[in-house]
Design an enzyme around this catalytic site. Structure first.
Site, PDB file in Angstrom:
ATOM      1  N   SER A   1      17.980  64.001  80.621  1.00 12.26           N
ATOM      2  CA  SER A   1      19.015  63.511  79.701  1.00 12.26           C
ATOM      3  C   SER A   1      20.063  64.573  79.350  1.00 12.26           C
ATOM      4  O   SER A   1      21.263  64.269  79.330  1.00 12.26           O
ATOM      5  CB  SER A   1      18.374  62.939  78.437  1.00 12.26           C
ATOM      6  OG  SER A   1      17.680  61.770  78.771  1.00 12.26           O
TER       7      SER A   1
ATOM      8  N   LYS B   1       8.851  56.186  70.847  1.00 11.12           N
ATOM      9  CA  LYS B   1       9.778  55.049  70.736  1.00 11.12           C
ATOM     10  C   LYS B   1       9.349  54.022  69.681  1.00 11.12           C
ATOM     11  O   LYS B   1      10.192  53.449  68.997  1.00 11.12           O
ATOM     12  CB  LYS B   1       9.953  54.369  72.096  1.00 11.12           C
ATOM     13  CG  LYS B   1      10.781  55.205  73.059  1.00 11.12           C
ATOM     14  CD  LYS B   1      11.050  54.481  74.346  1.00 11.12           C
ATOM     15  CE  LYS B   1      11.795  55.391  75.308  1.00 11.12           C
ATOM     16  NZ  LYS B   1      12.053  54.756  76.596  1.00 11.12           N
TER      17      LYS B   1
ATOM     18  N   ASP C   1      17.535  50.871  76.805  1.00 13.59           N
ATOM     19  CA  ASP C   1      16.798  50.826  78.081  1.00 13.59           C
ATOM     20  C   ASP C   1      17.020  49.503  78.817  1.00 13.59           C
ATOM     21  O   ASP C   1      17.195  49.473  80.037  1.00 13.59           O
ATOM     22  CB  ASP C   1      15.290  50.997  77.837  1.00 13.59           C
ATOM     23  CG  ASP C   1      14.900  52.445  77.581  1.00 13.59           C
ATOM     24  OD1 ASP C   1      15.650  53.351  78.008  1.00 13.59           O
ATOM     25  OD2 ASP C   1      13.843  52.672  76.960  1.00 13.59           O
TER      26      ASP C   1
ATOM     27  N   GLY D   1       3.671  48.260  77.623  1.00 12.54           N
ATOM     28  CA  GLY D   1       3.872  49.424  76.754  1.00 12.54           C
ATOM     29  C   GLY D   1       5.311  49.521  76.278  1.00 12.54           C
ATOM     30  O   GLY D   1       6.056  48.531  76.254  1.00 12.54           O
TER      31      GLY D   1
ATOM     32  N   ALA E   1       8.033  50.864  77.557  1.00 14.97           N
ATOM     33  CA  ALA E   1       9.122  50.571  78.494  1.00 14.97           C
ATOM     34  C   ALA E   1       9.305  49.060  78.628  1.00 14.97           C
ATOM     35  O   ALA E   1      10.434  48.548  78.587  1.00 14.97           O
ATOM     36  CB  ALA E   1       8.833  51.201  79.851  1.00 14.97           C
TER      37      ALA E   1
ATOM     38  N   ARG F   1      -2.742  45.319  83.168  1.00 18.36           N
ATOM     39  CA  ARG F   1      -4.132  45.653  83.514  1.00 18.36           C
ATOM     40  C   ARG F   1      -5.075  45.121  82.430  1.00 18.36           C
ATOM     41  O   ARG F   1      -6.058  44.453  82.721  1.00 18.36           O
ATOM     42  CB  ARG F   1      -4.241  47.183  83.639  1.00 18.36           C
ATOM     43  CG  ARG F   1      -5.599  47.689  83.978  1.00 18.36           C
ATOM     44  CD  ARG F   1      -5.581  49.198  84.094  1.00 18.36           C
ATOM     45  NE  ARG F   1      -5.111  49.860  82.852  1.00 18.36           N
ATOM     46  CZ  ARG F   1      -4.972  51.167  82.715  1.00 18.36           C
ATOM     47  NH1 ARG F   1      -5.231  51.969  83.741  1.00 18.36           N
ATOM     48  NH2 ARG F   1      -4.553  51.691  81.569  1.00 18.36           N
TER      49      ARG F   1
HETATM   50  P1  NDP Z   1       3.167  53.434  78.140  1.00 18.73           P
HETATM   51  O1  NDP Z   1       2.143  54.500  78.149  1.00 18.73           O
HETATM   52  O2  NDP Z   1       3.626  52.859  76.840  1.00 18.73           O
HETATM   53  O3  NDP Z   1       2.726  52.186  79.077  1.00 18.73           O
HETATM   54  C1  NDP Z   1       1.499  52.050  79.528  1.00 18.73           C
HETATM   55  C2  NDP Z   1       1.427  50.755  80.370  1.00 18.73           C
HETATM   56  O4  NDP Z   1       1.078  51.118  81.703  1.00 18.73           O
HETATM   57  C3  NDP Z   1       0.388  49.815  79.851  1.00 18.73           C
HETATM   58  O5  NDP Z   1       0.817  48.496  80.104  1.00 18.73           O
HETATM   59  C4  NDP Z   1      -0.822  50.189  80.712  1.00 18.73           C
HETATM   60  O6  NDP Z   1      -1.755  49.126  80.856  1.00 18.73           O
HETATM   61  C5  NDP Z   1      -0.139  50.441  82.040  1.00 18.73           C
HETATM   62  N1  NDP Z   1      -0.913  51.311  82.945  1.00 18.73           N
HETATM   63  C6  NDP Z   1      -1.172  52.626  82.791  1.00 18.73           C
HETATM   64  N2  NDP Z   1      -1.883  53.085  83.852  1.00 18.73           N
HETATM   65  C7  NDP Z   1      -2.069  52.034  84.679  1.00 18.73           C
HETATM   66  C8  NDP Z   1      -2.731  51.868  85.932  1.00 18.73           C
HETATM   67  N3  NDP Z   1      -3.321  52.900  86.539  1.00 18.73           N
HETATM   68  N4  NDP Z   1      -2.704  50.653  86.518  1.00 18.73           N
HETATM   69  C9  NDP Z   1      -2.076  49.609  85.925  1.00 18.73           C
HETATM   70  N5  NDP Z   1      -1.450  49.696  84.727  1.00 18.73           N
HETATM   71  C10 NDP Z   1      -1.441  50.903  84.114  1.00 18.73           C
HETATM   72  O7  NDP Z   1       4.404  54.033  78.947  1.00 18.73           O
HETATM   73  P2  NDP Z   1       5.900  53.569  78.855  1.00 18.73           P
HETATM   74  O8  NDP Z   1       5.914  52.093  78.757  1.00 18.73           O
HETATM   75  O9  NDP Z   1       6.597  54.347  77.832  1.00 18.73           O
HETATM   76  O10 NDP Z   1       6.507  54.054  80.268  1.00 18.73           O
HETATM   77  C11 NDP Z   1       6.160  53.424  81.484  1.00 18.73           C
HETATM   78  C12 NDP Z   1       6.967  54.018  82.615  1.00 18.73           C
HETATM   79  O11 NDP Z   1       8.355  53.694  82.510  1.00 18.73           O
HETATM   80  C13 NDP Z   1       6.911  55.541  82.707  1.00 18.73           C
HETATM   81  O12 NDP Z   1       6.724  55.886  84.073  1.00 18.73           O
HETATM   82  C14 NDP Z   1       8.256  55.986  82.221  1.00 18.73           C
HETATM   83  O13 NDP Z   1       8.659  57.226  82.801  1.00 18.73           O
HETATM   84  C15 NDP Z   1       9.134  54.853  82.719  1.00 18.73           C
HETATM   85  N6  NDP Z   1      10.391  54.715  81.975  1.00 18.73           N
HETATM   86  C16 NDP Z   1      11.566  54.885  82.668  1.00 18.73           C
HETATM   87  C17 NDP Z   1      12.774  54.749  82.041  1.00 18.73           C
HETATM   88  C18 NDP Z   1      14.020  54.914  82.837  1.00 18.73           C
HETATM   89  O14 NDP Z   1      15.092  55.061  82.231  1.00 18.73           O
HETATM   90  N7  NDP Z   1      13.954  54.894  84.153  1.00 18.73           N
HETATM   91  C19 NDP Z   1      12.876  54.437  80.603  1.00 18.73           C
HETATM   92  C20 NDP Z   1      11.582  54.226  79.985  1.00 18.73           C
HETATM   93  C21 NDP Z   1      10.402  54.398  80.649  1.00 18.73           C
HETATM   94  P3  NDP Z   1      -2.961  48.938  79.787  1.00 18.73           P
HETATM   95  O15 NDP Z   1      -2.399  48.130  78.668  1.00 18.73           O
HETATM   96  O16 NDP Z   1      -3.983  48.233  80.573  1.00 18.73           O
HETATM   97  O17 NDP Z   1      -3.398  50.316  79.361  1.00 18.73           O
END
Ligand code: NDP
Length: 286
Positions: free
Chosen positions: A17, A66, A109, A136, A138, A159
């Site tokens: 950023s 966030k 976002d 999550g 995002a 998941r």
């Molecule tokens: P969170 O930690 O809040 O999200 C976790 C989510 O991922 C949950 O739904 C979780 O499922 C799932 N998850 C985690 N591991 C696995 C796995 N091995 N298999 C399947 N599902 C899995 O993270 P964020 O939502 O904040 O971020 C997610 C991604 O988005 C990141 O990679 C981040 O860098 C990217 N991002 C990119 C942006 C951009 O501008 N390009 C902006 C914002 C985010 P469960 O509920 O089962 O635990």
């Protein structure tokens, strides 16, 4: 006088950023500084208050703050005036504005993702079958801007199914797409279904893992979008091998959400294409 901005996260050293906003500032002639600030896990609110008191004009918020940012905006009622239109449905906030001692919050976002899909990748969300993977921060930030585009079908898969169900309960829906039309699914239950747009909003790619989706998930001409950026992910490889026509990482979303924050703060819209091109040249993904 130089106006100060920052991004707050933990960890934060990897953040692109500051580079993006410095490029926007140089391009538009805006006199701003933008730095990355590491907040202690239990010190987000104090960090925000400190920046505001030190005269910063605003900040971006990233993992893992966030949701907490949303609570700050809503909790500190005397200091809050409103939430941006684009963020009024978001429970996760990535952009704060400090104005007249008040903290205004919103989420860019979703606008960033939609703009990357529609403008940079020349695809449409309107009328498409969309699968959003993850429940999550995002996923939360992008759901309403995606629904605003009037998809034909919208499925959230996760998941842990229970987390997807809870996530759906937080969605207010839009005039274009009421929440009752949003479906929730586990990954195995997607068997036999096909989607035109499959968005990976999970953090699985960070661990070089991917959601357990069926190989037949991609409809002819499908777009596979991983919000992760900076490297080729298992989901992107899987999508190429199993029929996705367009495969993208999330770098364009990152640049577009930054541009929207910049616009909110400065009232000037930077050219994103040149910034995206420069960043792309530095990263391994074509
Ligand atoms: P969170 O930690 O809040 O999200 C976790 C989510 O991922 C949950 O739904 C979780 O499922 C799932 N998850 C985690 N591991 C696995 C796995 N091995 N298999 C399947 N599902 C899995 O993270 P964020 O939502 O904040 O971020 C997610 C991604 O988005 C990141 O990679 C981040 O860098 C990217 N991002 C990119 C942006 C951009 O501008 N390009 C902006 C914002 C985010 P469960 O509920 O089962 O635990």
């Amino acid at each position: 006088m130089t106006d100060k901005y920052a991004v707050i996260g933990n960890p934060i050293a990897h953040s692109k950023s500051p580079l993006i906003h410095q490029m926007f500032a140089a391009q538009t002639g805006q006199d701003i500084s933008y730095e990355a600030i590491l907040a202690p896990l239990d010190g987000f609110a104090a960090t925000v208050e400190r920046l505001r008191d030190q005269g910063y004009k605003g900040c971006n918020v990233t993992v893992p703050f966030k949701f907490e940012a949303c609570r700050i905006v809503n909790d500190v009622t005397s200091k809050v005036i409103d939430v941006f239109d684009l963020g009024e449905n978001a429970d996760a906030i990535n952009t704060l504005v400090f104005r007249n001692n008040k903290i205004i919050g919103g989420n860019t976002d979703g606008v960033g993702l939609v703009r990357d899909i529609t403008q940079n990748l020349n695809s449409n969300v309107a009328g498409k079958r969309v699968l959003l993977m993850g429940a999550g921060g995002a996923a939360c930030g992008v759901v309403h801007p995606l629904l605003d585009q009037r998809p034909q079908e919208f499925v959230i898969a996760n998941r842990t199914l229970e987390n997807a169900i809870k996530f759906k309960q937080t969605i207010r829906g839009t005039a274009q797409f009421p929440v009752r039309s949003v479906s929730v699914s586990s990954y195995p239950n997607l068997s036999g279904k096909q989607f035109d747009i499959v968005i990976n909003a999970t953090s699985a790619s960070l661990m070089d893992e991917m959601p357990n989706i069926p190989k037949t998930i991609f409809a002819p001409g499908a777009l596979a979008y991983d919000m992760m950026y900076g490297r080729d992910t298992p989901f992107m490889k899987f999508a190429r091998e199993h029929g996705a026509a367009i495969v993208s990482d999330g770098l364009g979303m990152l640049v577009e959400q930054a541009a929207e924050s910049f616009y909110i703060w400065r009232g000037v819209r930077p050219d994103t294409a040149s910034v995206l091109k420069k960043l792309r040249a530095e990263l391994p993904i074509a």
